[in-house]
Motif scaffolding. Structure first.
Motif, short mmCIF file in Angstrom:
data_model
loop_
_atom_site.label_atom_id
_atom_site.label_comp_id
_atom_site.label_asym_id
_atom_site.label_seq_id
_atom_site.Cartn_x
_atom_site.Cartn_y
_atom_site.Cartn_z
N GLN A 1 0.82 -1.08 0.05
CA GLN A 1 0.04 0.07 -0.21
C GLN A 1 0.77 1.13 -0.09
OE1 GLN A 1 -2.91 0.34 3.24
NE2 GLN A 1 -4.31 1.40 1.81
N ALA A 2 0.63 2.07 -0.96
CA ALA A 2 1.39 3.56 -1.07
C ALA A 2 0.34 4.36 -0.58
CB ALA A 2 1.86 3.65 -2.57
N PRO A 3 0.79 5.72 -0.04
CA PRO A 3 0.07 6.53 0.31
C PRO A 3 -0.90 6.95 -0.38
CG PRO A 3 2.35 7.11 1.17
CD PRO A 3 2.37 6.03 0.07
N GLY A 4 -2.28 7.23 -0.04
CA GLY A 4 -3.48 7.55 -1.08
C GLY A 4 -3.90 6.63 -1.96
N LYS A 5 -3.24 5.32 -1.90
CA LYS A 5 -3.53 4.29 -2.84
C LYS A 5 -4.13 2.91 -2.00
CE LYS A 5 -0.24 5.46 -6.33
NZ LYS A 5 0.57 5.04 -7.36
N ALA A 6 -5.02 2.53 -2.81
CA ALA A 6 -5.53 1.12 -2.22
C ALA A 6 -4.89 -0.13 -1.98
CB ALA A 6 -6.74 0.70 -3.21
N ARG A 7 -4.78 -0.73 -1.15
CA ARG A 7 -4.14 -1.80 -0.78
C ARG A 7 -4.13 -2.87 -1.88
NH1 ARG A 7 -6.15 -5.17 3.98
NH2 ARG A 7 -7.73 -5.70 2.53
N GLN A 8 -2.93 -3.41 -2.38
CA GLN A 8 -3.06 -4.30 -3.59
C GLN A 8 -2.22 -5.79 -3.17
OE1 GLN A 8 0.15 -3.22 -6.47
NE2 GLN A 8 -1.52 -3.55 -8.15
N ALA A 9 -2.96 -6.78 -3.89
CA ALA A 9 -2.46 -7.94 -3.49
C ALA A 9 -1.08 -8.13 -4.66
CB ALA A 9 -3.37 -9.04 -3.98
N VAL A 10 0.27 -8.51 -4.00
CA VAL A 10 1.50 -8.62 -4.86
C VAL A 10 1.67 -10.03 -5.26
CG1 VAL A 10 3.69 -8.04 -4.88
CG2 VAL A 10 2.39 -6.45 -3.86
N ALA A 11 1.66 -10.84 -4.36
CA ALA A 11 2.11 -12.21 -4.53
C ALA A 11 1.59 -13.04 -3.48
CB ALA A 11 3.44 -12.41 -4.59
N LYS B 1 11.01 -0.86 -9.62
CA LYS B 1 10.94 0.24 -10.26
C LYS B 1 10.30 1.16 -9.17
CE LYS B 1 9.28 -2.16 -14.44
NZ LYS B 1 8.01 -2.55 -15.25
N PRO B 2 10.20 2.49 -9.50
CA PRO B 2 9.75 3.69 -8.53
C PRO B 2 8.17 3.18 -8.01
CG PRO B 2 11.11 4.84 -9.98
CD PRO B 2 10.93 3.37 -10.66
N GLU B 3 7.38 2.70 -9.02
CA GLU B 3 6.08 2.44 -8.51
C GLU B 3 6.12 1.14 -7.89
OE1 GLU B 3 6.57 1.34 -13.26
OE2 GLU B 3 7.73 2.76 -11.72
N ASP B 4 7.07 0.45 -7.33
CA ASP B 4 6.93 -0.53 -6.32
C ASP B 4 7.16 0.05 -4.86
OD1 ASP B 4 7.19 -2.66 -8.28
OD2 ASP B 4 8.90 -2.73 -8.52
N THR B 5 7.53 1.35 -4.89
CA THR B 5 7.40 2.11 -3.29
C THR B 5 6.08 1.91 -2.75
OG1 THR B 5 9.07 3.65 -4.20
CG2 THR B 5 8.10 3.90 -2.19
#
Length: 125
Positions: free
Chosen positions: A39-49, A87-91
């Motif tokens: 989960q990144a600030p302001g974004k929804a929690r996301q399943a990764v693996a 990648k930066p979007e993995d932050t």
């Protein structure tokens, strides 16, 4: 009572690698499927693996396929997330959780399930 502790997060350069660990303790019967979420600030929690107890059913979100690998070490009751070509979007803050329902095309956490404290991953130049 299952307890989960994540570790391994750090600040890395784009293209770098990290290996996260999720150490499980306590009673885990019928709660052997474990998932990594972020989960990144302001974004929804996301399943990764996510991975089941026998490591014969795994899930990866499309954006990490080919870059991340989830694995388990039964001897230490630990689940790992190897992250390459970051990648930066993995932050994000990365959490592990159990139980989850996992298939090759989905991973869904249990609302009343157990979550770890989280570990921060920052990918930046």
């Amino acid at each position: 009572q299952v307890q989960l502790v994540e570790s391994g997060g750090d600040l890395v350069q784009p293209g770098g690698s990290l290996k996260l660990s999720c150490a499980a303790s306590g009673f885990t019967k019928d709660s052997d499927a474990i998932g990594w979420f972020r989960q990144a600030p302001g974004k929804a929690r996301q399943a990764v693996a996510c991975v089941n107890s026998n490591e014969n059913d795994t899930y990866y979100v499309d954006s990490v396929k080919g870059r991340f690998t989830v694995s388990r070490d039964t001897a230490t009751n630990t689940v790992y997330l190897q992250m390459d070509s970051l990648k930066p979007e993995d932050t994000a803050v990365y959490y592990c959780s159990t139980p989850v329902t996992t298939l090759r095309v989905m991973c869904v956490p249990t609302p009343s399930g157990t979550w770890g404290q989280g570990t921060q991953v920052t990918v930046s130049s």
